[in-house]
Design an enzyme around this catalytic site. Structure first.
Site, PDB file in Angstrom:
ATOM      1  N   ASN A  56      22.166   4.547  18.184  1.00  0.00           N
ATOM      2  CA  ASN A  56      20.708   4.617  18.334  1.00  0.00           C
ATOM      3  C   ASN A  56      20.245   5.764  19.230  1.00  0.00           C
ATOM      4  O   ASN A  56      19.148   6.290  19.071  1.00  0.00           O
ATOM      5  CB  ASN A  56      20.130   3.277  18.797  1.00  0.00           C
ATOM      6  CG  ASN A  56      20.708   2.805  20.115  1.00  0.00           C
ATOM      7  OD1 ASN A  56      21.821   3.163  20.487  1.00  0.00           O
ATOM      8  ND2 ASN A  56      19.960   1.989  20.824  1.00  0.00           N
ATOM      9  N   GLU A 100      26.957  -2.145  28.749  1.00  0.00           N
ATOM     10  CA  GLU A 100      25.506  -2.172  28.549  1.00  0.00           C
ATOM     11  C   GLU A 100      25.296  -2.780  27.173  1.00  0.00           C
ATOM     12  O   GLU A 100      25.523  -2.136  26.152  1.00  0.00           O
ATOM     13  CB  GLU A 100      24.941  -0.756  28.666  1.00  0.00           C
ATOM     14  CG  GLU A 100      23.437  -0.712  28.857  1.00  0.00           C
ATOM     15  CD  GLU A 100      22.695  -0.624  27.543  1.00  0.00           C
ATOM     16  OE1 GLU A 100      22.187  -1.691  27.091  1.00  0.00           O
ATOM     17  OE2 GLU A 100      22.615   0.455  26.959  1.00  0.00           O
ATOM     18  N   CYS A 129      17.836  -1.018  22.996  1.00  0.00           N
ATOM     19  CA  CYS A 129      18.244  -2.258  23.671  1.00  0.00           C
ATOM     20  C   CYS A 129      17.178  -2.785  24.621  1.00  0.00           C
ATOM     21  O   CYS A 129      17.137  -3.981  24.904  1.00  0.00           O
ATOM     22  CB  CYS A 129      19.564  -2.049  24.409  1.00  0.00           C
ATOM     23  SG  CYS A 129      19.558  -0.644  25.529  1.00  0.00           S
ATOM     24  N   GLU A 144      24.297   2.379  34.926  1.00  0.00           N
ATOM     25  CA  GLU A 144      24.327   3.796  34.585  1.00  0.00           C
ATOM     26  C   GLU A 144      23.094   4.447  35.181  1.00  0.00           C
ATOM     27  O   GLU A 144      22.049   3.815  35.302  1.00  0.00           O
ATOM     28  CB  GLU A 144      24.358   3.995  33.067  1.00  0.00           C
ATOM     29  CG  GLU A 144      25.637   3.487  32.436  1.00  0.00           C
ATOM     30  CD  GLU A 144      25.697   3.691  30.933  1.00  0.00           C
ATOM     31  OE1 GLU A 144      26.818   3.814  30.413  1.00  0.00           O
ATOM     32  OE2 GLU A 144      24.630   3.708  30.292  1.00  0.00           O
TER      33      GLU A 144
END
Length: 473
Positions: free
Chosen positions: A144, A242, A276, A453
């Site tokens: 994505n 993640e 997400c 992150e």
């Protein structure tokens, strides 16, 4: 095409890369498997012996060289993202600039890895903590955001002194190949960065089972993330995951309704909802729900659907047919449970073509017994629920296994602070549909993953602390 020990390799095994907007084949590339991944790990292990000893200034210089090369190719990189991913070209360009920004940020952070001197409990001792790179890292990135997810992982790894083996999504490998061309031209030493493109299970198994891979970082579904964690347990790797999300978007009765509507447009429909941190559940206070829903439906109907290369496109295709089926099934289930479709709701036949397009959709009268209330959508559907009180919405918003992002709209400062504390999510946007910045930690809680992150927090994921006690006599 894959990249191991500073060299490009071809194989007899090929994979076609398809444009999801037109279903046309845009390229055919060589792919590899487990044996090549093992070779890449061995290369990274050998390179780590010297790369870990380089100074922060040296690592910084390599990253800055890569930044310069990527800045020269922004338009080319954006075009590739749109062709293989489908997102509108302006959004693809923003992704390229974001990817470059991560390299730029960590080029600076490479020079700022600090240890600590601790107060001693004995007069003849000196105590300190030093930080050292974890070692060889395996990275698995999604389709994505095929460019920015790569640099968000590689940049801090290199800055920390780690070497890396990257596996991009098989749907979108062309962006990764172009980034590695920049790494190659920047002159990174052989084996410091390695690219393996091929089947996920075979490459993933090689990464998780190798004792030489000391850290694994992954962005993707919770289901796959759990499997990778289990498979990494035997070698006790450091992991950062993640994973999935199911973001609530809460609009209180005192909110600026127009601002909240525009926030949904950005949070829900950018990248066709394939993010997400995208809004999954829209909660509007019952006293303003009608006005909010009418404005949201009107704005949603104004969005232009089409090929990402076509000027003015707001919403591109979904990534594949499976994603399209998920949208159809979620809408059908919602309608069966008395939801009202006030915008969109069906497959979109763009230019009489075969692409994977679904209309941006708004559903009213959403209820907790609908599939969409618990299943991550990952597409352009916004179900609107209603609520009565602050206590009720906190319970409803938190009633999910996920805990990545949440959004709240209110003009009440006290309420905003309460929601900040009570919402069980790693990222909170108060009147802000786009809270992500490079210097801040990105990551979730609960089944949305572990580790962070971005910023100094992302750098720490690639470092380990070593305590040293020196007896001075």
């Amino acid at each position: 095409m894959y990249y191991i020990n500073g060299e490009w390799h071809e194989s007899d095994q090929k994979e076609q890369i398809t444009n999801p907007a037109t279903l046309e084949v845009i390229d055919t590339i060589s792919v590899c498997g487990g044996e090549e991944t093992k070779a890449a790990i061995a290369s990274a292990k050998e390179a780590f012996k010297t790369w870990k000893k380089t100074t922060g200034n040296e690592r910084s210089a390599y990253l800055f060289k890569t930044v310069k090369l990527m800045k020269e190719r922004v338009d080319e990189l954006a075009q590739i993202i749109t062709l293989e991913n489908g997102k509108p070209l302006p959004d693809a360009k923003r992704e390229v600039l974001s990817a470059i920004s991560y390299l730029d940020w960590y080029a600076e952070e490479a020079k700022r890895i600090y240890g600590e001197v601790l107060p001693a409990s004995h007069q003849d001792k000196s105590l300190m903590v030093i930080k050292q790179p974890v070692g060889v890292c395996g990275a698995i990135t999604p389709w994505n955001f095929p460019l920015s997810m790569i640099t968000r992982k590689i940049a801090p790894a290199l800055a920390a002194g780690c070497t890396i083996v990257l596996k991009p999504a098989l749907q979108t490998p062309l962006s990764a190949i172009k980034v590695f061309e920049c790494f190659h031209e920047a002159g990174l030493p052989k084996g410091v960065v390695n690219l393996v493109v091929g089947p996920a299970e075979e490459i993933g198994k090689a990464l998780t089972s190798s004792p030489d891979v000391r850290k694994l970082t992954f962005t993707g579904s919770t289901f796959i993330g759990k499997k990778l964690v289990r498979d990494s347990a035997d070698t006790m790797k450091k992991v950062s995951m993640e994973l999935g999300g199911h973001a609530p978007y809460i609009v209180f009765d005192d909110a600026d309704i127009d601002l909240a509507v525009e926030g949904v447009m950005l949070s829900k429909f950018k990248n066709s909802g394939q993010t997400c941190i995208s809004t999954n559940r829209v909660y509007a206070h019952e006293s303003i729900a009608k006005e909010f829903a009418e404005k949201l439906a009107k704005r949603t109907a104004e969005l232009k659907i089409g090929d990402g290369l076509e000027e003015g496109t707001d919403v591109g295709p979904l990534i594949n047919e499976k994603a399209l089926e998920t949208m159809k099934n979620q809408v059908a289930d919602a309608v069966k449970n008395n939801a009202e479709v006030v915008a969109g709701g069906k497959v979109f036949n763009y230019d009489n073509g075969d692409g994977y397009f679904f209309e941006p959709t708004v559903l009213l009268n959403a209820t907790d017994d609908m599939v969409i209330a618990t299943e991550e959508t990952f597409g352009p559907i916004a179900p609107v629920f209603t609520f009565e009180s602050e206590e009720e919405i906190i319970e409803k918003a938190n009633n999910t296994l996920y805990g990545l992002a949440a959004y709240c709209y209110t003009k009440d400062l006290g309420r905003g602070l309460r929601m900040m504390k009570e919402l069980e999510f790693g990222i909170i946007g108060i009147n802000d549909p786009a809270p992500i910045v490079i210097q801040a930690p990105f990551g979730g809680i609960k089944e949305s993953g572990m580790g962070k992150e971005g910023g100094k927090f992302g750098l720490e994921e690639y470092l380990e602390e070593k305590f040293v006690s020196i007896y001075e006599n």
